[in-house]
Write a protein that holds these residues in place. Structure first.
Motif, PDB file in Angstrom:
ATOM      1  N   GLY A 188      -7.476  -2.055  10.553  1.00 56.58           N
ATOM      2  CA  GLY A 188      -6.583  -0.910  10.613  1.00 56.58           C
ATOM      3  C   GLY A 188      -6.334  -0.566  12.065  1.00 56.58           C
ATOM      4  N   ILE A 189      -5.085  -0.585  12.487  1.00 58.37           N
ATOM      5  CA  ILE A 189      -4.721  -0.299  13.872  1.00 58.37           C
ATOM      6  C   ILE A 189      -3.622   0.757  13.867  1.00 58.37           C
ATOM      7  CG2 ILE A 189      -3.741  -1.257  15.996  1.00 58.37           C
ATOM      8  CD1 ILE A 189      -5.031  -3.948  15.195  1.00 58.37           C
ATOM      9  N   ASP A 190      -3.836   1.841  14.592  1.00 58.05           N
ATOM     10  CA  ASP A 190      -2.881   2.964  14.616  1.00 58.05           C
ATOM     11  C   ASP A 190      -2.566   3.429  13.199  1.00 58.05           C
ATOM     12  OD1 ASP A 190      -2.774   2.883  17.393  1.00 58.05           O
ATOM     13  OD2 ASP A 190      -1.115   1.440  17.393  1.00 58.05           O
ATOM     14  N   GLU A 191      -3.606   3.485  12.376  1.00 57.52           N
ATOM     15  CA  GLU A 191      -3.511   3.934  10.983  1.00 57.52           C
ATOM     16  C   GLU A 191      -2.683   3.005  10.092  1.00 57.52           C
ATOM     17  OE1 GLU A 191      -5.559   6.235  10.417  1.00 57.52           O
ATOM     18  OE2 GLU A 191      -5.836   6.883  12.478  1.00 57.52           O
ATOM     19  N   LYS A 192      -2.300   1.845  10.603  1.00 57.09           N
ATOM     20  CA  LYS A 192      -1.580   0.863   9.791  1.00 57.09           C
ATOM     21  C   LYS A 192      -2.568  -0.185   9.289  1.00 57.09           C
ATOM     22  CE  LYS A 192       2.143  -2.554   9.873  1.00 57.09           C
ATOM     23  NZ  LYS A 192       3.150  -3.268  10.697  1.00 57.09           N
ATOM     24  N   ILE A 193      -2.601  -0.367   7.976  1.00 51.84           N
ATOM     25  CA  ILE A 193      -3.600  -1.239   7.358  1.00 51.84           C
ATOM     26  C   ILE A 193      -3.025  -2.636   7.131  1.00 51.84           C
ATOM     27  CG2 ILE A 193      -5.061  -1.604   5.330  1.00 51.84           C
ATOM     28  CD1 ILE A 193      -5.893   0.745   7.124  1.00 51.84           C
ATOM     29  N   THR A 194      -3.802  -3.649   7.494  1.00 50.26           N
ATOM     30  CA  THR A 194      -3.502  -5.037   7.157  1.00 50.26           C
ATOM     31  C   THR A 194      -4.566  -5.513   6.177  1.00 50.26           C
ATOM     32  OG1 THR A 194      -2.481  -5.493   9.306  1.00 50.26           O
ATOM     33  CG2 THR A 194      -3.293  -7.396   8.044  1.00 50.26           C
ATOM     34  N   TYR A 195      -4.112  -6.093   5.082  1.00 45.89           N
ATOM     35  CA  TYR A 195      -5.019  -6.552   4.028  1.00 45.89           C
ATOM     36  C   TYR A 195      -5.238  -8.065   4.116  1.00 45.89           C
ATOM     37  CZ  TYR A 195      -4.325  -2.001   1.764  1.00 45.89           C
ATOM     38  OH  TYR A 195      -4.278  -0.650   1.485  1.00 45.89           O
ATOM     39  N   ALA A 196      -6.277  -8.517   3.438  1.00 43.44           N
ATOM     40  CA  ALA A 196      -6.556  -9.947   3.360  1.00 43.44           C
ATOM     41  C   ALA A 196      -7.105 -10.269   1.981  1.00 43.44           C
ATOM     42  CB  ALA A 196      -7.563 -10.364   4.428  1.00 43.44           C
ATOM     43  N   LEU A 197      -6.941 -11.529   1.599  1.00 39.03           N
ATOM     44  CA  LEU A 197      -7.586 -12.074   0.407  1.00 39.03           C
ATOM     45  C   LEU A 197      -8.708 -12.962   0.915  1.00 39.03           C
ATOM     46  CD1 LEU A 197      -7.028 -11.874  -2.677  1.00 39.03           C
ATOM     47  CD2 LEU A 197      -5.869 -14.078  -2.493  1.00 39.03           C
TER      48      LEU A 197
END
Length: 495
Positions: free
Chosen positions: A290-299
């Motif tokens: 999570g960077i600058d409140e933006k979430i990146t997801y992964a499998l």
């Protein structure tokens, strides 16, 4: 004056500190192994105070090697073994019990209870995780249920929980109690949809909310180290689970980019962007960062035992003197002479999720020698990774290449066999220290040394490629026998 980023790699079997210059070249490093404790079959523990003192010791050593002090260090980034659970006194810092390591199987029966009572779908929908002893929640519950007075003290707000990065930050800063999105998502208590600790799951496990750390961005300043440790304060500006750190350190910033890390375990992650992907094939959804409140997801597909199987050959069976010997011996024979090793020492992770699987050697004959057994152990990493990759491709479509890193990825035999078994190109970066580079990049991002993730890509250099060179018939025969061997390992430890 030169400035440096210091990165802590608080792993399962060792603590390391690497120091990077402003161009992100490694200029100093120090490492020391950790002692693992095995109180009962399937139980794995470590001493939290040893983790802290060892990590701190490697930091001081790495700084001394290049004669720098705290004023030369811009910030510290931390990457850590995930899920490993520590509970300590909020006032004194005294730990209640040894750290229960992610590999530990002691809560398997309670996980069975949760499944039997219909909680699987609820937990998966909220956390992206399968119910398994791997994750932190049931470990916390075990400590509260089994250490005298712990439950009452927790309810009174006297106890804190943290995974390893949280414990290190709390100790170094004298009381900052935080984690990041990537580590929170591994606890089986964090709702990755709402980005909150989930009250229903906390009630289910009977874990007080007041024990849990504040969840922060993966790259931001959490606090400063106390002057007593390094003479001056140093900012701590990233904390990230080791496998997410490797994904970042490999530059997998775009959707559909994947990597496999061969460490103590092996972990295959693919970036799924701002969308959570629900697997139909035994993989878990997790937060990458999570960077600058933006979430990146992964499998993710998690393999519990990989490089530690080579440690087993070295330390317990005494078949090799060093990890490097495994490549030499594997190349001394043409195949495994029909021998297959399934290193399910602590169960099987993705895509099988069999808590009661145990390690097994199949196909033994008098013609199997030491070199065959060593080669079969190496090959098991490639087979297990192939099983995860195939599950991932069923969920997301075909991957054309696989990026690799981690200690065992330096083994050319293993990487070539991996390419042969998956029938895909395998790409190894010139610098295989992707995990700790990821932590360093995020720490730099957290203090503004980079304005964006795109700037980080300029710091990447050459790769080595391994092309598949095995006939389809040979590959299919090997995989058929491998899956036969895996089936023999299932449910071995079940009562």
């Amino acid at each position: 004056m030169k400035k440096y980023i210091m990165a802590f790699d608080s792993g399962t079997t060792s603590c390391r500190t690497l120091i990077f210059d402003s161009e992100f070249n490694i200029v100093s490093s120090a490492q020391k192994e950790l002692k693992q404790i095995f109180p009962k079959p399937g139980w794995v523990e470590e001493d939290p105070n040893e983790i802290f003192s060892t990590q701190l010791g490697t930091a001081v050593e790495a700084m001394a090697k290049i004669n720098i002090n705290a004023k030369d260090i811009v910030s510290i980034g931390i990457t850590n073994q995930r899920e490993t659970t520590i509970v300590w006194d909020k006032t004194t810092g005294e730990v209640l019990y040894n750290a229960i390591v992610w590999q530990c199987r002691r809560t398997s029966k309670y996980c069975d209870y949760l499944k039997a009572n219909g909680h699987r779908d609820e937990i998966y929908q909220k956390t992206g995780l399968e119910i398994d002893a791997y994750f932190s929640a049931t470990k916390i519950k075990w400590i509260l249920d089994n250490v005298e007075g712990a439950k009452e003290r927790a309810k009174n707000g006297e106890l804190l929980f943290g995974t390893v990065e949280t414990f290190l930050i709390w100790k170094l800063t004298k009381g900052v109690h935080v984690t990041d999105y990537s580590n929170a998502s591994r606890t089986m208590l964090y709702n990755i949809n709402t980005l909150e600790w989930d009250e229903e799951l906390l009630n289910l496990m009977d874990i007080p909310r007041c024990m849990l750390p504040e969840v922060k961005n993966t790259a931001e300043v959490y606090g400063k180290t106390s002057r007593e440790f390094f003479g001056e304060e140093i900012k701590i500006s990233s904390a990230v689970g080791d496998q997410q750190a490797a994904l970042f350190g490999q530059g997998c910033f775009k959707e559909a980019e994947a990597k496999n890390t061969y460490g103590t375990g092996a972990f295959l992650l693919i970036n799924t962007g701002d969308k959570r992907v629900e697997s139909k094939n035994g993989l878990i959804s997790t937060i990458a960062w999570g960077i600058d409140e933006k979430i990146t997801y992964a499998l993710e597909g998690s393999i519990f035992i990989a490089g530690s199987s080579i440690q087993w050959l070295r330390d317990d069976l005494k078949l090799i003197d060093s990890a490097e010997d495994s490549e030499y011996l594997a190349n001394k024979v043409d195949d495994t002479e029909g021998c297959y090793v399934v290193p399910a020492f602590t169960g099987l992770g993705a895509p099988y999720w069999n808590q009661y699987a145990r390690g097994i050697i199949c196909g033994l004959t008098r013609s199997v020698k030491k070199a065959h057994l060593v080669r079969a152990t190496l090959e098991s990493m490639a087979y297990l990774s192939n099983d995860v990759l195939k599950a991932m491709e069923e969920d997301l479509g075909e991957l054309k290449t696989l990026k690799v890193d981690g200690g065992a990825s330096s083994n050319d035999f293993l990487m070539q066999f991996q390419a042969d078994i998956i029938n895909r190109e395998v790409i190894r970066p010139e610098n295989i220290e992707s995990t700790v580079r990821g932590a360093a990049f995020l720490a730099a991002l957290g203090v503004g040394m980079f304005k964006s993730i795109d700037e980080i890509l300029k710091k990447f250099n050459g790769d080595k490629k391994f092309e598949p060179n095995m006939t389809n018939e040979t590959r299919e025969n090997k995989l058929k026998l491998w899956h036969k061997a895996v089936s023999r390992a299932f449910d071995w430890a079940e009562d």
